[in-house]
Every structure is written in structure tokens, then in C-alpha cells.
Enzyme design. Structure first.
Site, mmCIF file in Angstrom:
data_model
loop_
_atom_site.group_PDB
_atom_site.id
_atom_site.type_symbol
_atom_site.label_atom_id
_atom_site.label_comp_id
_atom_site.label_asym_id
_atom_site.label_seq_id
_atom_site.Cartn_x
_atom_site.Cartn_y
_atom_site.Cartn_z
ATOM 1 N N PRO A 88 0.925 -1.145 0.037
ATOM 2 C CA PRO A 88 0.124 0.217 0.069
ATOM 3 C C PRO A 88 0.902 1.168 -0.064
ATOM 4 O O PRO A 88 0.406 2.470 -0.349
ATOM 5 C CB PRO A 88 -0.806 -0.172 1.322
ATOM 6 C CG PRO A 88 -0.848 -1.725 1.683
ATOM 7 C CD PRO A 88 0.471 -2.082 1.217
ATOM 8 N N GLU A 115 1.691 -8.085 8.244
ATOM 9 C CA GLU A 115 1.654 -6.805 8.391
ATOM 10 C C GLU A 115 2.733 -6.413 7.191
ATOM 11 O O GLU A 115 2.853 -5.223 7.001
ATOM 12 C CB GLU A 115 2.366 -6.505 9.828
ATOM 13 C CG GLU A 115 1.563 -6.733 10.711
ATOM 14 C CD GLU A 115 0.168 -6.129 10.572
ATOM 15 O OE1 GLU A 115 -0.704 -7.080 10.807
ATOM 16 O OE2 GLU A 115 -0.174 -4.934 10.235
ATOM 17 N N ARG A 153 -2.006 -8.140 -21.392
ATOM 18 C CA ARG A 153 -2.958 -7.800 -22.306
ATOM 19 C C ARG A 153 -2.015 -6.604 -23.490
ATOM 20 O O ARG A 153 -2.621 -6.507 -24.444
ATOM 21 C CB ARG A 153 -3.938 -7.274 -22.145
ATOM 22 C CG ARG A 153 -3.977 -6.012 -21.219
ATOM 23 C CD ARG A 153 -5.509 -5.651 -20.802
ATOM 24 N NE ARG A 153 -6.171 -5.275 -21.764
ATOM 25 C CZ ARG A 153 -6.305 -4.197 -22.455
ATOM 26 N NH1 ARG A 153 -5.561 -3.136 -22.050
ATOM 27 N NH2 ARG A 153 -7.373 -4.079 -23.361
ATOM 28 N N ASP A 168 -7.959 1.434 -25.525
ATOM 29 C CA ASP A 168 -8.366 1.646 -24.460
ATOM 30 C C ASP A 168 -8.715 2.972 -23.835
ATOM 31 O O ASP A 168 -8.252 3.746 -24.178
ATOM 32 C CB ASP A 168 -7.023 0.953 -23.726
ATOM 33 C CG ASP A 168 -6.862 -0.428 -23.819
ATOM 34 O OD1 ASP A 168 -5.686 -0.975 -23.405
ATOM 35 O OD2 ASP A 168 -7.552 -1.217 -24.069
HETATM 36 C C1 4FV Z 1 -1.660 -3.686 -1.320
HETATM 37 C C2 4FV Z 1 -2.231 -2.697 -2.151
HETATM 38 C C3 4FV Z 1 -2.049 -4.424 0.092
HETATM 39 C C4 4FV Z 1 -1.003 -4.826 2.987
HETATM 40 C C5 4FV Z 1 -0.768 -5.922 4.044
HETATM 41 C C6 4FV Z 1 -0.903 -7.348 2.011
HETATM 42 C C7 4FV Z 1 -1.435 -5.769 1.870
HETATM 43 C C8 4FV Z 1 -0.519 -7.265 3.511
HETATM 44 N N1 4FV Z 1 -0.901 -4.176 -2.115
HETATM 45 N N2 4FV Z 1 -1.740 -2.559 -3.313
HETATM 46 N N3 4FV Z 1 -3.324 -1.982 -1.596
HETATM 47 N N4 4FV Z 1 -1.370 -5.272 0.663
HETATM 48 O O1 4FV Z 1 -3.152 -3.940 0.566
HETATM 49 O O2 4FV Z 1 -0.830 -3.556 -3.172
HETATM 50 O O3 4FV Z 1 0.529 -8.146 3.748
#
Ligand code: 4FV
Length: 248
Positions: A88, A115, A153, A168
Site C-alpha cells: 500500500p 503486516e 494484455r 483502451d
Molecule cells: C496492497 C495494495 C495491499 C498489505 C498488508 C498485504 C496488503 C498485506 N498491495 N496494493 N493495496 N497489501 O493492501 O498492493 O501484507
């Protein structure tokens, strides 16, 4: 293109990569996608891949050693691979990123759980961090699947007759125009006449104006970066001037 995925749940990649366009593209050899279980590189009888966070707090953190061994093993057979961590905290994945990554020879996706990863993985092994959006998933796997789909794609030969990536959404920085197919009349709703006219110049003009109108209404921030012609600008000004009824 070669894609490797490092995950604690390789089974999550089986059916999505077997079905439809991606399944056919992989079968045809346009790209290869291999999911590897990080636990295979964990030591000890219990093959531990996560541990409690230093400094306390909830949840578990993915240990650096198994992930590092996994990345280094895969990179032995593919030194040119770009290592992408799904998190994230990464930059938000966009179509332009898909286009850039689709030109790479090989990608390794690192999927976290719990985590997330020990920070030292990020600093010592990762080339880029991507997020698919501001929400929290149970793992990086769904995010990797989203990116793999958007990238695959664009790989030559993958889309085939399913349409071209040229038309697209976002290809020209604007939202797509509305699509219609048979029947010409459905529940009292008729397909716009211009689309039945066979007048390709008028159809192209109508579609472009629909893109501009829809983008202005739903994602006005995109207009700032879209490649707009003088005619586009004039049309947007008419919309600005008279936010009145629909114009063909
Ligand atoms: C996420 C996102 C995401 C965070 C903790 C996986 C999670 C757990 N990855 N974009 N939004 N990952 O939420 O890519 O480990």
C-alpha cells in the site's frame, strides 16, 4: 515476457492464469508466469517465514532470509528481472506503468502477507514498489494479479482478435466512449443514430466528444494530462459555457 511470482499461496495464481486471454497467451507462449512458494526457501522443520515485530505491536512480519533466498534463486536464471514489491506504500499503478512494464523482458512480483515484509527486503532487493489502490488487502496476490493482467494484455500477440489496446481507456489519457451492440432498440432505449450512419468521420467525432464529456464529468483531473487538440479544447469550452442539454 517472463513473470515470476513469490508468494506463500501459489495456488491463488492457478485458475486466473489458466482462463481466457491470459490462459491462451501463456499456452501460446507469448508470456510465462511461474508462482513460487516462499516457504520452499525457509529453514528448519517448520519452514518459518514470519515472526513477531521488533518493538511490539499486532500481527507478524515476513522474515528477510526466505524472501532473499527466493529472489536470488529466481534471479540466477533471470538476472535482468525487475523486482516489484506489492505494498500500500507503493506508487499507485497506472496504465502508463503497465505500458512501461510490458516492455521489460522479465518481472518478479513479491507478494506480502500479514503486516508485510521486513524493511530490509525493500532496501536490499526491490527495484519498484506498487500499490493498486488505497485500501488494505489480505495479501499482495490480488494486486499482483491485477498488475499481471494489465501488463500481459499489452504484450504483443496476447490480445489477438479480442480488440486492440490502442482504443483502451486511458490509452489517450481519457475515459472510453460508450459502446453499443445489437439490438438497436432495447427496452425503449435506441442506439445513437450517428452510430448507425456508417459515416466514420461523424462516428469518430461523436466518440471523441463522448470521451471528453465523460472524462470532464467523472475524472476532470485527467483532462490536465490528456493530449487534447484545439477542437477538443473548443468542445470542452462549449460544455463549460453551457452545461446545458446533451450535444451530438
Ligand atoms: C496492497 C495494495 C495491499 C498489505 C498488508 C498485504 C496488503 C498485506 N498491495 N496494493 N493495496 N497489501 O493492501 O498492493 O501484507
Amino acid at each position: 515476457m517472463r513473470i515470476d511470482v513469490l508468494t506463500l499461496f501459489p495456488g491463488l495464481f492457478e485458475s486466473p492464469l489458466r482462463e481466457s486471454i491470459l490462459g491462451r497467451a501463456i499456452a501460446a507462449g507469448h508470456l510465462s508466469v511461474q508462482a513460487h512458494n516462499i516457504r520452499d526457501w525457509a529453514e528448519g522443520r517448520h519452514q518459518v517465514t514470519d515472526d513477531a515485530p521488533y518493538g511490539g505491536g499486532d500481527g507478524m512480519v515476513m522474515k528477510p532470509e526466505p524472501v532473499a533466498r527466493a529472489v536470488r534463486t529466481v534471479k540466477q536464471s533471470c538476472p535482468e528481472a525487475m523486482v516489484i514489491m506489492l505494498t500500500p506504500q507503493g506508487r499507485t499503478f497506472r496504465q502508463a506503468d503497465a505500458e512501461m512494464l510490458a516492455r521489460r523482458p522479465a518481472l518478479i512480483f513479491l507478494c506480502g502477507r500479514y503486516e508485510g515484509f521486513d524493511e530490509r527486503i525493500r532496501t536490499s532487493l526491490v527495484d519498484a514498489e506498487y500499490s493498486i489502490g488505497d485500501y488494505v488487502l489480505t495479501g499482495g496476490e490480488p494486486a499482483a494479479l491485477v498488475m499481471i493482467d494489465a501488463i500481459a494484455r499489452l504484450v504483443p500477440g496476447v490480445l489477438g482478435s479480442e480488440g486492440s489496446a490502442q482504443s483502451d481507456s486511458f490509452a489517450d489519457g481519457l475515459l472510453e466512449y460508450p459502446h453499443y451492440t445489437r439490438p438497436v432498440e432495447w427496452e425503449g432505449q435506441r442506439v445513437p443514430e450517428v452510430l448507425l450512419s456508417g459515416n466514420h468521420a461523424a462516428i469518430a467525432r461523436w466518440r471523441r466528444r463522448q470521451q471528453l464529456r465523460r472524462t470532464r464529468e467523472r475524472r476532470p483531473e485527467l483532462l490536465a494530462t490528456a493530449a487534447l487538440s484545439d477542437e477538443d479544447q473548443e468542445f470542452l469550452q462549449t460544455l463549460e459555457r453551457n452545461d446545458g442539454p446533451e450535444q451530438g
